[in-house]
Design a protein around this motif. Structure first.
Motif, short mmCIF file in Angstrom:
data_model
loop_
_atom_site.label_atom_id
_atom_site.label_comp_id
_atom_site.label_asym_id
_atom_site.label_seq_id
_atom_site.Cartn_x
_atom_site.Cartn_y
_atom_site.Cartn_z
N PHE A 15 -5.64 -14.57 7.45
CA PHE A 15 -4.77 -14.86 8.59
C PHE A 15 -5.14 -14.01 9.80
O PHE A 15 -5.76 -14.49 10.75
CB PHE A 15 -3.32 -14.64 8.17
N ARG A 160 2.55 -17.11 7.31
CA ARG A 160 1.55 -17.94 6.65
C ARG A 160 1.62 -17.63 5.17
O ARG A 160 1.64 -16.46 4.77
CB ARG A 160 0.14 -17.66 7.17
N PHE A 179 0.49 -21.85 10.29
CA PHE A 179 0.57 -20.42 10.60
C PHE A 179 1.36 -20.24 11.88
O PHE A 179 1.42 -21.13 12.73
CB PHE A 179 -0.82 -19.79 10.74
N ARG A 279 6.23 -27.01 2.87
CA ARG A 279 5.22 -25.96 2.67
C ARG A 279 5.38 -25.31 1.31
O ARG A 279 4.39 -25.04 0.61
CB ARG A 279 5.36 -24.90 3.76
#
Length: 391
Positions: A15, A160, A179, A279
């Motif tokens: 990330f 994320r 993200f 998600r």
């Protein structure tokens, strides 16, 4: 432009390091894992793969690494950096403070004119401010005065999902496509080079609380409720309609708080909740319940993702039966490999759950929420015991 990032774990590489590299920063990871350090130094690149149908893979380049034990080299990297970021866990910020303080001291000695921004990318409210409180006592008074003119600690919110994973390539990371990285704009000094994909805002608290009270709260509630039902992964738990309904109820309760307190559009926030639930259920990610639920003492502390929204909701007159039930599940969380989970159960066994709610969670026995949590805990414990007997 050089970036120094503390922590070469999955979040750091998958990330923060990726976004810094994509914005043309040279990224130097400060890490402990000697194998990772050697590979990053040798290859100066690594792959990240999106958890989607296409399994899209990107090569992150222009990176290297050094050991946190190489103090002089770490200080030298900090002295010449434009930005320092962290992804080490909020409880470990104190462990890297000395290295950062040494780098700042060297930077001031060298009279580096370029401003330095230090951003803690942790699952915590005011993470950069917390880091500053660990760093500044290690500087002299004169150094602190100098640092105030050219060094800033902007707070940030990051989001994320990057689960624990193993690959044949030790540097490869699989990450979810979504993200979000939000940084407090007023804390930025002149000369800051913006990072592509970062959202800069004038008021950070609404975004931190939206993320923490929705993503972090919902995720750990799925883990604690899922653990009670014997699920080993979040993906398994999110296939259970009743559990999904429970998690949605929690997120609706915190959503009512967030939209009331911060003025977010209620319809858009429901869409945000829907996206987060999707998600959690990502079929390409396998996230263990024990990872998401780990460190329950930290997650049950007064300013974290469970107790903070619970008490704010009470003050706002919002009912929270779903959140209370999930907190009861957190109080029952047990994982022999998790020191905090073991310690939590020992405290409850020795002193009772009421004392834990009072002394650890900071909710006085006379507070109505204390009584509600006790009732939720006893009900869930009784229900679980009945299920065990039935099977």
């Amino acid at each position: 432009m050089k970036a120094v990032h503390f922590g070469a774990g999955n979040i750091g590489r998958g990330f923060i390091g990726h976004m810094l590299s994509a914005s043309d920063y040279e990224v130097c990871f400060v890490a402990r894992n000697q194998k990772q350090i050697a590979l990053l130094q040798k290859r100066q690149e690594y792959p990240i793969t999106l958890a989607n149908d296409e399994q899209d893979t990107t090569l992150v380049s222009n990176v290297t690494a050094i050991s946190i034990h190489e103090e002089e080299q770490v200080a030298a990297e900090i002295a010449s950096a434009a930005i320092i970021t962290t992804a080490v866990g909020v409880n470990a910020l104190k462990d890297i403070a000395r290295s950062i303080a040494q780098g700042i001291s060297l930077r001031l000695q060298q009279k580096v004119s370029q401003p330095l921004h230090i951003v803690a990318c942790e699952n915590a409210i005011a993470g950069s401010t917390r880091l500053k409180k660990h760093v500044y006592p290690l500087l002299s008074e004169a150094e602190r005065q100098q640092a105030d003119t050219c060094i800033s600690f902007p707070n940030a919110a990051v989001d994320r999902i990057v689960p624990l994973q193993k690959h044949q390539d030790p540097l490869q990371v699989t990450v979810e496509p979504f993200f979000e990285w939000v940084i407090h704009r007023p804390a930025l000094l002149e000369g800051f080079q913006e990072i592509k994909g970062v959202h800069y805002v004038d008021s950070l608290e609404p975004y931190i609380e939206r993320k923490m009270f929705t993503v972090n709260t919902g995720h750990c509630c799925a883990a604690y409720l899922g653990s009670l039902q014997g699920f080993t992964t979040i993906r398994q738990a999110m296939k259970d309609p009743h559990l999904v309904s429970q998690v949605r109820q929690v997120m609706n309760e915190t959503g009512q708080l967030i939209t009331t307190k911060h003025g977010f559009n209620a319809k858009q926030h429901q869409q945000y909740i829907d996206a987060i639930l999707a998600r959690f259920a990502n079929p390409h990610l396998s996230d263990k319940v024990t990872r998401v639920g780990r460190s329950p003492l930290r997650k049950l502390s007064p300013n974290d993702r469970l107790v903070r929204p619970l008490l704010q909701a009470y003050d706002a007159g919002i009912e929270t039966p779903g959140l209370q039930a999930a907190i009861a599940a957190a109080l029952m969380f047990h994982d022999p490999a998790d020191k905090e989970a073991v310690a939590l159960q020992q405290r409850i066994a020795e002193h009772g759950v009421s004392k834990v709610i009072h002394e650890h969670m900071g909710i006085h026995p006379d507070h109505p929420v204390h009584k509600q949590l006790l009732a939720a805990y006893e009900e869930l414990k009784s229900h679980t015991a009945d299920e065990i007997i039935a099977t």
